[in-house]
Design an enzyme around this catalytic site. Structure first.
Site, mmCIF file in Angstrom:
data_model
loop_
_atom_site.group_PDB
_atom_site.id
_atom_site.type_symbol
_atom_site.label_atom_id
_atom_site.label_comp_id
_atom_site.label_asym_id
_atom_site.label_seq_id
_atom_site.Cartn_x
_atom_site.Cartn_y
_atom_site.Cartn_z
ATOM 1 N N TYR A 182 0.859 -1.195 0.000
ATOM 2 C CA TYR A 182 0.000 0.000 0.000
ATOM 3 C C TYR A 182 0.885 1.232 0.000
ATOM 4 O O TYR A 182 1.816 1.331 0.807
ATOM 5 C CB TYR A 182 -0.920 0.026 1.230
ATOM 6 N N GLU A 187 -0.204 5.072 -0.550
ATOM 7 C CA GLU A 187 -0.916 6.310 -0.874
ATOM 8 C C GLU A 187 0.052 7.473 -0.778
ATOM 9 O O GLU A 187 0.884 7.523 0.130
ATOM 10 C CB GLU A 187 -2.057 6.541 0.118
ATOM 11 N N ASP A 205 -4.275 14.219 -25.563
ATOM 12 C CA ASP A 205 -4.551 12.849 -25.122
ATOM 13 C C ASP A 205 -3.848 11.916 -26.115
ATOM 14 O O ASP A 205 -4.415 11.513 -27.124
ATOM 15 C CB ASP A 205 -6.049 12.581 -25.066
ATOM 16 N N THR A 214 -1.545 6.422 -22.221
ATOM 17 C CA THR A 214 -1.580 5.077 -21.649
ATOM 18 C C THR A 214 -0.170 4.509 -21.750
ATOM 19 O O THR A 214 0.659 5.008 -22.520
ATOM 20 C CB THR A 214 -2.531 4.135 -22.418
ATOM 21 N N LYS A 243 -0.374 0.658 -24.879
ATOM 22 C CA LYS A 243 -0.675 0.566 -26.313
ATOM 23 C C LYS A 243 0.648 0.402 -27.069
ATOM 24 O O LYS A 243 1.383 -0.525 -26.771
ATOM 25 C CB LYS A 243 -1.540 1.751 -26.732
ATOM 26 N N ARG A 273 -0.763 -2.360 -18.437
ATOM 27 C CA ARG A 273 -2.006 -1.601 -18.551
ATOM 28 C C ARG A 273 -1.978 -0.463 -17.534
ATOM 29 O O ARG A 273 -1.826 -0.702 -16.344
ATOM 30 C CB ARG A 273 -3.152 -2.553 -18.241
HETATM 31 C C1 LIG Z 1 -7.139 4.219 -24.970
HETATM 32 C C2 LIG Z 1 -7.515 5.653 -24.823
HETATM 33 C C3 LIG Z 1 -7.941 6.169 -23.589
HETATM 34 C C4 LIG Z 1 -8.283 5.326 -22.387
HETATM 35 O O1 LIG Z 1 -7.407 4.391 -21.943
HETATM 36 P P1 LIG Z 1 -7.916 3.274 -20.889
HETATM 37 O O2 LIG Z 1 -6.665 2.764 -20.313
HETATM 38 O O3 LIG Z 1 -8.706 2.285 -21.682
HETATM 39 O O4 LIG Z 1 -8.785 3.959 -19.895
HETATM 40 C C5 LIG Z 1 -8.167 7.530 -23.499
HETATM 41 N N1 LIG Z 1 -7.997 8.344 -24.552
HETATM 42 C C6 LIG Z 1 -7.610 7.879 -25.754
HETATM 43 C C7 LIG Z 1 -7.422 8.837 -26.878
HETATM 44 C C8 LIG Z 1 -7.369 6.520 -25.932
HETATM 45 O O5 LIG Z 1 -6.984 6.072 -27.128
#
Ligand SMILES: *Cc1c(COP(=O)(O)O)cnc(C)c1O
Length: 413
Positions: A60, A62, A206, A232, A235, A241
């Site tokens: 843990y 935090e 993003d 993320t 990907k 993840r």
């Molecule tokens: C994949 C993605 C997310 C979200 O990712 P998660 O890990 O599935 O929550 C947010 N924004 C964009 C543009 C994405 O491609």
């Protein structure tokens, strides 16, 4: 075959809980015998899996390194500091927060850091490839903020920059979001910065999809332009993840407090350690070569699909992503996805700018990790078209797919 590349771990699970071991091995078999073309997926390395399956999962923690709400954090503090330093170096960012549990959590925290409920945000509309967190009414974003959507040109599929500028001037948003789940071309960050500056908006990039290409030098970085970059780690970047946020030193404290304690509790230290491993891998010349191969493969896949009659959005790709309309082959995206799945070819549907029905979204991150190259991409385009044109029986294609992927095992041994 082992589940985690630590055979002893797999053996323990097999002995203690054969029911679950069976499920894990079944999924490993599925991933190893079908074609993984889901654009958001990849195969992370055995080292990343080892960190994920480590006892750091027990801890843990935090708060942040040096300022935790729990005792015994001296080792995991080093893990998080290492992840942060590696992320900063990899992306040339002044500050990194590696705690977001997912890409969506990263976006939630970015909004929490910069916005108040009711603020106006300009983002790519969902029908054109905006993510759920870019204003979907089913998501917190659409409920708590007033989203205005820009689009893409119906003919070219390219972001309509004039519309972005006009909407920004009309609505004076507090933030502009650039980034998409399906846009196959590079995003012009300098343009978005200019518009954001003109109307006094924050720019949030993003970059969940292309951040791995950015790490490998195969796509332009949003870091010099955006106030906050959300991403993320699972990907193209090929880590565990999870999510992360990059920003300037000026916003560091606001971003950190928006992640913890505002939107999350304890950090997942095993995942953060795995992120550090992935950042280490992404800083190598081998990863740069990988990222460039991902793009080269996507270009060949796009050209192959176009040659088979698919309408490829924007006529090609700059990234790992290809979106295509199979309508000229006599099938819509949703039906196509089902038929291809039966043939062992796994991909997604997506909205298409020019069509009412959905199209297909494919990505080359996973197959490139497996070692496939341009020759395999050309073959995959032919296999896909064969299934959809009804020229090849799905069972026969299923066998061909099994043979193809059999030559490129994601986890050899
Ligand atoms: C994949 C993605 C997310 C979200 O990712 P998660 O890990 O599935 O929550 C947010 N924004 C964009 C543009 C994405 O491609």
């Amino acid at each position: 075959m082992s589940v985690t590349h630590a055979p002893e771990t797999a053996d323990v699970l097999l002995r203690q809980d054969p029911e679950l071991a069976e499920i894990l091995l079944g999924e490993l078999d599925r991933q190893s015998t079908t074609l993984q073309l889901i654009a958001a997926e990849n195969f992370c390395s055995p080292a990343v899996l080892a960190a994920l399956g480590s006892p750091l999962a027990n801890k843990y923690a935090e708060g942040y390194p040096g300022a935790r709400h729990h005792g015994g954090c001296e080792i995991v503090d080093v893990a998080e500091r290492t992840a942060v330093e590696r992320a900063k170096a990899l992306f040339g960012a002044e500050h990194a927060n590696v705690q977001p549990h997912s890409g969506s959590s990263a976006v939630l925290a970015a909004y929490a850091a910069l916005l108040r409920p009711g603020d106006t945000v300009l983002a790519l509309g969902l029908p054109y490839g905006g993510h759920l967190t870019h204003g979907s009414p089913a998501n917190f974003s659409g409920r708590w903020f007033d989203f205005v959507g820009y689009g893409v040109d119906a003919e070219t599929g390219l972001i309509d920059h004039e519309q972005v500028r006009t909407l920004a001037r009309t609505h004076r948003p507090k933030a502009i979001v650039c980034g998409s789940i399906a846009y196959p071309r590079h995003i012009d960050h300098a343009f978005f910065r200019e518009v954001a500056d003109e109307v006094g908006a924050y720019l949030i990039a993003d970059a969940a999809h292309p951040i791995g290409l950015v790490a490998g030098g195969a796509a332009p970085s949003p870091v010099p332009y955006a106030d906050v970059v959300c991403a993320t780690t699972h990907k193209v970047l090929r880590g565990p993840r999870g999510g992360m946020i990059l920003c300037g030193a000026d916003l560091a404290e606001r971003v950190d407090r928006a992640v913890f304690p505002f939107t999350q509790g304890g950090a997942q230290m095993h995942t953060i350690a795995a992120k550090a491993v992935a950042f280490g891998e992404a800083a190598t010349p081998a990863f740069a070569a990988y990222a460039h191969q991902v793009v080269a493969n996507a270009r060949v896949l796009a050209a192959g699909l176009a040659a088979q009659g698919f309408v490829v959005t924007t006529g090609g790709t700059d990234t790992h992503l290809v979106t295509a309309d199979p309508a000229p082959l006599g099938v819509d995206g949703r039906t196509a996805r089902g038929r291809l799945a039966a043939a062992g070819i796994v991909l997604d549907c997506c909205a298409l700018p020019h069509a009412d029905l959905r199209g297909l979204r494919l990505g080359t991150a996973a197959v490139t990790t497996q070692g496939m190259g341009e020759a395999e991409m050309a073959r995959i385009a032919v296999l896909l078209a064969g299934v959809l044109k009804g020229e090849a029986e799905s069972q026969k294609t299923r066998e061909e797919v099994r043979e193809l992927v059999g030559g490129f095992p994601p986890y050899p041994g």
